[in-house]
Structures are given as C-alpha cells and as structure tokens.
Design a protein around this motif. Structure first.
Motif, PDB file in Angstrom:
ATOM      1  N   LYS A  19       0.863  -1.183   0.000  1.00 13.09           N
ATOM      2  CA  LYS A  19       0.000   0.000   0.000  1.00 13.09           C
ATOM      3  C   LYS A  19       0.896   1.228   0.000  1.00 13.09           C
ATOM      4  O   LYS A  19       1.747   1.399   0.870  1.00 13.09           O
ATOM      5  CB  LYS A  19      -0.900   0.010   1.232  1.00 13.09           C
ATOM      6  CG  LYS A  19      -1.889   1.173   1.224  1.00 13.09           C
ATOM      7  CD  LYS A  19      -2.883   1.018   2.350  1.00 13.09           C
ATOM      8  CE  LYS A  19      -3.964   2.054   2.261  1.00 13.09           C
ATOM      9  NZ  LYS A  19      -3.632   3.282   2.928  1.00 13.09           N
ATOM     10  N   TYR A  20       0.685   2.063  -0.985  1.00 18.20           N
ATOM     11  CA  TYR A  20       1.491   3.277  -1.136  1.00 18.20           C
ATOM     12  C   TYR A  20       0.795   4.463  -0.494  1.00 18.20           C
ATOM     13  O   TYR A  20      -0.422   4.444  -0.269  1.00 18.20           O
ATOM     14  CB  TYR A  20       1.761   3.527  -2.625  1.00 18.20           C
ATOM     15  CG  TYR A  20       2.802   2.571  -3.157  1.00 18.20           C
ATOM     16  CD1 TYR A  20       4.161   2.870  -3.066  1.00 18.20           C
ATOM     17  CD2 TYR A  20       2.433   1.349  -3.696  1.00 18.20           C
ATOM     18  CE1 TYR A  20       5.125   1.984  -3.511  1.00 18.20           C
ATOM     19  CE2 TYR A  20       3.392   0.449  -4.153  1.00 18.20           C
ATOM     20  CZ  TYR A  20       4.731   0.777  -4.050  1.00 18.20           C
ATOM     21  OH  TYR A  20       5.685  -0.108  -4.479  1.00 18.20           O
ATOM     22  N   ASN A  22      -0.237   7.147  -1.640  1.00 17.02           N
ATOM     23  CA  ASN A  22      -1.348   7.683  -2.424  1.00 17.02           C
ATOM     24  C   ASN A  22      -2.575   6.766  -2.359  1.00 17.02           C
ATOM     25  O   ASN A  22      -3.499   6.917  -3.145  1.00 17.02           O
ATOM     26  CB  ASN A  22      -0.923   7.898  -3.878  1.00 17.02           C
ATOM     27  CG  ASN A  22      -0.514   6.605  -4.567  1.00 17.02           C
ATOM     28  OD1 ASN A  22      -0.596   5.523  -4.002  1.00 17.02           O
ATOM     29  ND2 ASN A  22      -0.070   6.720  -5.801  1.00 17.02           N
ATOM     30  N   ARG A  23      -2.556   5.787  -1.432  1.00 22.87           N
ATOM     31  CA  ARG A  23      -3.639   4.846  -1.170  1.00 22.87           C
ATOM     32  C   ARG A  23      -3.785   3.778  -2.236  1.00 22.87           C
ATOM     33  O   ARG A  23      -4.728   3.011  -2.222  1.00 22.87           O
ATOM     34  CB  ARG A  23      -4.968   5.587  -0.947  1.00 22.87           C
ATOM     35  CG  ARG A  23      -4.902   6.546   0.233  1.00 22.87           C
ATOM     36  CD  ARG A  23      -6.179   7.264   0.453  1.00 22.87           C
ATOM     37  NE  ARG A  23      -7.273   6.316   0.683  1.00 22.87           N
ATOM     38  CZ  ARG A  23      -8.537   6.637   0.649  1.00 22.87           C
ATOM     39  NH1 ARG A  23      -8.899   7.860   0.407  1.00 22.87           N
ATOM     40  NH2 ARG A  23      -9.467   5.730   0.856  1.00 22.87           N
ATOM     41  N   ARG A  24      -2.849   3.706  -3.173  1.00 24.11           N
ATOM     42  CA  ARG A  24      -2.915   2.673  -4.199  1.00 24.11           C
ATOM     43  C   ARG A  24      -2.353   1.373  -3.665  1.00 24.11           C
ATOM     44  O   ARG A  24      -1.433   1.357  -2.850  1.00 24.11           O
ATOM     45  CB  ARG A  24      -2.144   3.111  -5.447  1.00 24.11           C
ATOM     46  CG  ARG A  24      -2.867   4.291  -6.130  1.00 24.11           C
ATOM     47  CD  ARG A  24      -2.293   4.615  -7.448  1.00 24.11           C
ATOM     48  NE  ARG A  24      -2.716   3.613  -8.445  1.00 24.11           N
ATOM     49  CZ  ARG A  24      -2.306   3.609  -9.690  1.00 24.11           C
ATOM     50  NH1 ARG A  24      -1.467   4.529 -10.123  1.00 24.11           N
ATOM     51  NH2 ARG A  24      -2.717   2.686 -10.531  1.00 24.11           N
ATOM     52  N   LEU A  25      -2.914   0.285  -4.142  1.00 19.89           N
ATOM     53  CA  LEU A  25      -2.505  -1.055  -3.728  1.00 19.89           C
ATOM     54  C   LEU A  25      -1.788  -1.727  -4.892  1.00 19.89           C
ATOM     55  O   LEU A  25      -2.286  -1.744  -6.012  1.00 19.89           O
ATOM     56  CB  LEU A  25      -3.734  -1.880  -3.322  1.00 19.89           C
ATOM     57  CG  LEU A  25      -4.544  -1.318  -2.156  1.00 19.89           C
ATOM     58  CD1 LEU A  25      -5.875  -2.032  -2.040  1.00 19.89           C
ATOM     59  CD2 LEU A  25      -3.758  -1.422  -0.865  1.00 19.89           C
ATOM     60  N   TYR A  26      -0.622  -2.296  -4.605  1.00 16.23           N
ATOM     61  CA  TYR A  26       0.216  -2.906  -5.641  1.00 16.23           C
ATOM     62  C   TYR A  26       0.405  -4.388  -5.332  1.00 16.23           C
ATOM     63  O   TYR A  26       0.938  -4.748  -4.290  1.00 16.23           O
ATOM     64  CB  TYR A  26       1.575  -2.190  -5.693  1.00 16.23           C
ATOM     65  CG  TYR A  26       2.493  -2.680  -6.773  1.00 16.23           C
ATOM     66  CD1 TYR A  26       2.320  -2.281  -8.090  1.00 16.23           C
ATOM     67  CD2 TYR A  26       3.545  -3.540  -6.467  1.00 16.23           C
ATOM     68  CE1 TYR A  26       3.182  -2.711  -9.092  1.00 16.23           C
ATOM     69  CE2 TYR A  26       4.408  -3.986  -7.462  1.00 16.23           C
ATOM     70  CZ  TYR A  26       4.217  -3.574  -8.765  1.00 16.23           C
ATOM     71  OH  TYR A  26       5.058  -4.014  -9.757  1.00 16.23           O
ATOM     72  N   THR A  32       1.090  -5.404 -10.702  1.00 18.43           N
ATOM     73  CA  THR A  32       0.066  -4.472 -11.163  1.00 18.43           C
ATOM     74  C   THR A  32      -0.611  -3.816  -9.963  1.00 18.43           C
ATOM     75  O   THR A  32      -0.624  -4.368  -8.860  1.00 18.43           O
ATOM     76  CB  THR A  32      -1.033  -5.185 -11.988  1.00 18.43           C
ATOM     77  OG1 THR A  32      -1.620  -6.214 -11.173  1.00 18.43           O
ATOM     78  CG2 THR A  32      -0.486  -5.790 -13.266  1.00 18.43           C
ATOM     79  N   TYR A  33      -1.175  -2.648 -10.215  1.00 17.54           N
ATOM     80  CA  TYR A  33      -1.990  -1.995  -9.193  1.00 17.54           C
ATOM     81  C   TYR A  33      -3.354  -2.661  -9.199  1.00 17.54           C
ATOM     82  O   TYR A  33      -3.871  -3.033 -10.257  1.00 17.54           O
ATOM     83  CB  TYR A  33      -2.115  -0.494  -9.465  1.00 17.54           C
ATOM     84  CG  TYR A  33      -0.845   0.252  -9.154  1.00 17.54           C
ATOM     85  CD1 TYR A  33      -0.535   0.593  -7.841  1.00 17.54           C
ATOM     86  CD2 TYR A  33       0.051   0.594 -10.157  1.00 17.54           C
ATOM     87  CE1 TYR A  33       0.635   1.261  -7.538  1.00 17.54           C
ATOM     88  CE2 TYR A  33       1.226   1.262  -9.863  1.00 17.54           C
ATOM     89  CZ  TYR A  33       1.513   1.583  -8.553  1.00 17.54           C
ATOM     90  OH  TYR A  33       2.675   2.246  -8.251  1.00 17.54           O
ATOM     91  N   THR A  35      -7.404  -2.860  -7.112  1.00 17.34           N
ATOM     92  CA  THR A  35      -8.387  -2.111  -6.326  1.00 17.34           C
ATOM     93  C   THR A  35      -8.741  -2.889  -5.058  1.00 17.34           C
ATOM     94  O   THR A  35      -8.427  -4.077  -4.930  1.00 17.34           O
ATOM     95  CB  THR A  35      -9.675  -1.890  -7.137  1.00 17.34           C
ATOM     96  OG1 THR A  35     -10.269  -3.176  -7.394  1.00 17.34           O
ATOM     97  CG2 THR A  35      -9.389  -1.159  -8.440  1.00 17.34           C
TER      98      THR A  35
END
Length: 179
Positions: A19-20, A22-26, A32-33, A35
């Motif tokens: 979890k970055y 910027n709230r993005r999950l990888y 890949t990112y 949801t």
C-alpha cells in the motif's frame, strides 16, 4: 456465476500487496496496481493476502480487511445489525475481549465448514432429488443448525472454563481463594 462455497485458505505464503501513500494497492505477484474490490475477490477466492505499507513494511492487512467489511456493510444488505455491532464494541477493553474474538472466529469457521459440506453435497443432486430435498429442507436445516448450535455451545463452555481457570490463577496470585 461466482462460487460462494467456503474457500480453503491456502497454506502457501501469502500474496503480498503493498500500500502506497497515495492509497494505491500494488500486487507484487502480478506487478500491477489493484483495487480494494480485487483484494476482496482474492479473499473470497481463498487467497491468503498480506498488505504491507510500501515504505515502512508495517502490516496493514487487518486495516484493509476491515475497510472491505465497512464497504460491504455500507453497500447493500448488511451482515451485522446495529445491536450486534454495539455488542461487539462493548467487548473492547472488557476482560472477555480475547475470548470473544476467539469465540467469533471459531463460530465463523464452524459455519463456513457447514456451508462447504452442504455445497459439496448439493453438487451431485439431480432436479428430482433437489425437489425432494426442498420438501425435506426444514428438518435437514434444523439438524444442520442444531449441530452448529451444539458446537457453538461447546466452544462457549470451553471459553467459560478458560476464563474461570484464569480468574482462579489471578485470585490465587493475590492469595484469594474462590469458593
């Protein structure tokens, strides 16, 4: 149509999700990112996931799972009533908090096992058998739920016995004997 039978948690290493800020999950396994909905689907599919803060490495798995539950509860037919949620909240900070968590976990596991057994048995049913099954459903469900309730009572009794032992030990440490 999705299969909603009880998935078996894999014993393999968990799938790492970073979890970055910027709230993005990888997803590190697919590079890949993804949801939150895709993380939810991984859990439904029985994939063990571990969510880590990309910078610090802190384990965020519980936080993400709770976020998924929150979205599910807000999005449709909630699983928990307000009364159930209020009762769960009341156990935080209570002496029984640890036991309540174990009790809920055991009950959910037992319910999942009952659901999986029922789903496995229904795979081989013909339309005629299904019709007959539906006519007998009430007694069968009563038996199935009776077994579940019996197992639940056993877990609760075990929890009470553990609590009594711990109380005796604690009181014994202060020189007080329980009657």
């Amino acid at each position: 149509m999705p299969d909603h039978t009880a998935p078996q948690e894999s014993k393999a290493a968990p799938r790492i999700i970073k979890k970055y800020p910027n709230r993005r999950l990888y997803d590190t396994s697919t590079s890949t990112y993804i949801t939150l909905a895709e993380v939810r689907q991984l859990v439904i599919d029985g994939t063990q996931v571990a969510v880590r803060d990309a910078k610090s490495g802190e384990d965020l798995t519980r936080s993400i799972l709770l976020q998924i539950i929150l979205e599910e509860e807000a999005g449709g037919a909630p699983m928990f009533s307000e009364a159930a949620l209020a009762n769960i909240i009341r156990f935080y900070g209570h002496a029984m908090q640890g036991f309540m968590g174990a009790y809920l976990e055991k009950n959910v596991q037992m319910f999942t096992e009952v659901q999986a057994k029922l789903a496995e048995q229904t795979k081989t049913i013909t339309p005629e058998m299904w019709s007959h099954f539906m006519n007998l459903q009430s007694p069968m469900m009563q038996s199935l739920m009776g077994s579940y309730v019996e197992q639940s009572q056993t877990v609760f009794q075990h929890m009470q016995e553990q609590m009594n032992k711990q109380t005796e030990q604690m009181l014994g440490a202060f020189g007080i004997k329980q009657r």
